[in-house]
Structure formats: structure tokens, C-alpha cells
Design an enzyme around this catalytic site. Structure first.
Site, mmCIF file in Angstrom:
data_model
loop_
_atom_site.group_PDB
_atom_site.id
_atom_site.type_symbol
_atom_site.label_atom_id
_atom_site.label_comp_id
_atom_site.label_asym_id
_atom_site.label_seq_id
_atom_site.Cartn_x
_atom_site.Cartn_y
_atom_site.Cartn_z
ATOM 1 C CG LEU A 33 30.024 39.187 47.875
ATOM 2 C CD1 LEU A 33 29.266 39.373 46.566
ATOM 3 C CD2 LEU A 33 29.741 40.353 48.825
ATOM 4 C CG LEU A 68 41.454 36.555 42.513
ATOM 5 C CD1 LEU A 68 41.168 35.069 42.715
ATOM 6 C CD2 LEU A 68 42.278 36.769 41.253
ATOM 7 C CG HIS A 110 38.148 42.595 28.203
ATOM 8 N ND1 HIS A 110 37.758 42.462 26.897
ATOM 9 C CD2 HIS A 110 38.146 41.337 28.724
ATOM 10 C CE1 HIS A 110 37.492 41.183 26.637
ATOM 11 N NE2 HIS A 110 37.727 40.479 27.738
ATOM 12 C CE1 TYR A 133 35.967 42.758 34.376
ATOM 13 C CE2 TYR A 133 36.670 42.629 32.080
ATOM 14 C CZ TYR A 133 36.744 42.170 33.384
ATOM 15 O OH TYR A 133 37.602 41.151 33.704
#
Ligand code: 15L
Length: 250
Positions: A33, A68, A110, A133
Site C-alpha cells: 500500500l 501475503l 487459524h 480472520y
């Protein structure tokens, strides 16, 4: 390989891989970004994976992607939806449209964080996300499966444990992925032939691991580190009920 793209290259994992993956491609393109500073052999693009146009521009001319970019912990659902779910879709769709052959996707433990710590699991265990998430990571793995079956892309999904320089808490005794092993794992994921679609756990050679080594042989991944060397430092109290640690609340 001529050109490799790393999305989210300015983040924690990206910063380690950026140097660790030197030599895997003639050019490493870094997307983030914010504007990163290019070292020799690198090029940078500023872009947002939430935009398919940005993702296409970044993927254009690349042979492989290490994806990523994303929110790295639980967040409000709409934020996860835009950045992790739409963002990962954009990267896979951009790869299809731009003719890029392989994506290495940073999934996460997760995705299966609600398995109890008494249970050792392999990659055949169904997803059991501990957060929105974790659910977004399971979605990314689903994208890998779809784009492989439907479009012939190759996708390696790495269920990364705890990518930290050294274990600092008891949970790391089973979740640690050392920097050295993480670099090896991503390198092998880029270089192993005929990977098709593959999900593997991304951890070091931890003797207390709760995750089986399914798929490591296909990649040729042979981790060198074991968190046990730090056991005395982190104490022997098992503080969690579930694989996901404090992500898996009850
Ligand atoms: C992850 O997926 C997170 O991005 C990271 O911040 C850690 O929480 C890691 O998992 C972990 O489980 O230790």
C-alpha cells in the site's frame, strides 16, 4: 523464473522473505500500500489488492506470486471481507487473467483454530476457523482449489503458525515457524515441480507440533529448527484449550 511478485511485501513476513527469496527470480516485484524502496534486483509497485485493476497491474509479467497482503488478526467482518476475502480473490483472478502459473498463499493455522489442543490434526481435518480472520484463510484455500481445478493454476497454501524470530510463549512450542524455515518453505513452494493444489502446515520441526507434516515431502521441505530449544525460557504451562490460542475465545 523471471519475475516473482510478493504482495504485502512491507509487512512482517514480507520483510523477511524479501531478502530470503533473493535468487529465486531474476526480478522480485514488491507490492504494498505504501511505496517501498527498491534494492538491486527488485521493483516496486504501490497498489491495493482490494482493487482487481491494481492486482492485475502488479501480477502482469510475473511467473509466480507470494500472496501475503491482508489483515493479520481478527477484525470487523467488513474489513476482513474487503481486504482478505475480496483481496485474495483479486490476486487469484489477476493471476488467471494475466497467465501467471503459481500462487503461494499465506494461509494460517487459524483456519483450524478451534481444534482442541489434545488433538493432533493433518490437512485432511475439515476447516474449523476460530475467527472471521481464520475463515478468510479457509476461503483463500478454497480459492486455490477452485482456480486449480477450473483454470489449471497451481496453488500452495501455507497454514503458517507463529512466524517470529524466537519463541516467546508456551504456545510457540507447537506453533513456531522460524525465519530460516519460513524462507525455505516458501522457496520450496515456489520451486517444487508439479505441486498442483496443496495445503500444508507452515511450522518448524517442533517436537510438540499439533500439526502433521502432510505435503512436506511433495515440496521437499525439511525444517531445521525446533522450538524445544526454547522450552525452558517459555515455561511448561499449557495455557490454551484450542490450537488457535487466544484467537479461539469461549
Ligand atoms: C496468525 O495468523 C497471525 O497473523 C499472527 O499474528 C499470529 O497470531 C499467528 O497467526 C499465531 O497463531 O501465532
Amino acid at each position: 523464473m523471471h519475475r516473482l511478485l510478493i504482495t504485502g511485501a512491507g509487512g512482517t513476513i514480507g520483510s523477511v522473505l524479501r531478502s530470503g527469496l533473493q535468487g529465486t527470480a531474476e526480478v522480485i516485484r514488491l507490492m504494498d500500500l505504501r511505496l517501498l524502496e527498491a534494492e538491486p534486483g527488485e521493483e516496486v509497485v504501490v497498489g491495493d489488492v482490494r482493487s482487481l485493476d491494481d492486482a492485475r497491474q502488479a501480477v502482469n509479467g510475473c511467473d509466480a506470486v507470494v500472496h501475503l497482503a491482508g489483515i493479520r488478526q481478527e477484525a470487523e467482518f467488513n474489513a476482513i471481507l474487503e481486504t482478505n476475502i475480496r483481496g485474495t480473490y483479486s490476486v487469484f483472478e489477476a493471476a488467471r487473467l494475466e497467465g501467471c502459473r503459481r500462487i503461494v498463499f499465506a494461509s494460517s493455522n487459524h483456519a483450524v483454530g478451534y481444534y482442541p489442543v489434545e488433538q493432533v490434526i493433518g490437512t485432511d481435518a475439515p476447516a474449523r476457523p476460530d475467527t472471521f480472520y481464520g475463515l478468510s484463510k479457509a476461503f483463500g484455500e478454497g480459492l486455490g482449489s477452485l482456480y486449480h481445478d477450473r483454470d489449471g493454476l497451481e496453488a500452495v497454501c501455507l497454514r503458517i503458525g507463529s512466524f517470529v524470530a524466537e519463541p516467546t510463549e508456551h504456545r510457540h512450542l507447537w506453533t513456531w515457524l522460524s525465519h530460516r524455515d519460513g524462507v525455505q518453505l516458501v522457496r520450496r513452494s515456489l520451486e517444487a515441480p508439479d505441486v498442483g493444489f496443496l495445503v500444508v502446515f507452515g511450522v518448524s520441526n517442533n517436537r510438540r507440533s499439533l500439526w502433521r507434516r502432510d505435503g512436506w515431502d511433495k515440496l521437499g521441505y525439511e525444517p531445521e529448527d525446533d522450538a524445544e530449544a526454547f522450552a525452558a525460557r517459555v515455561g511448561d504451562q499449557q495455557p490454551y484449550r484450542f490450537h488457535g490460542g487466544d484467537f479461539a475465545r469461549q
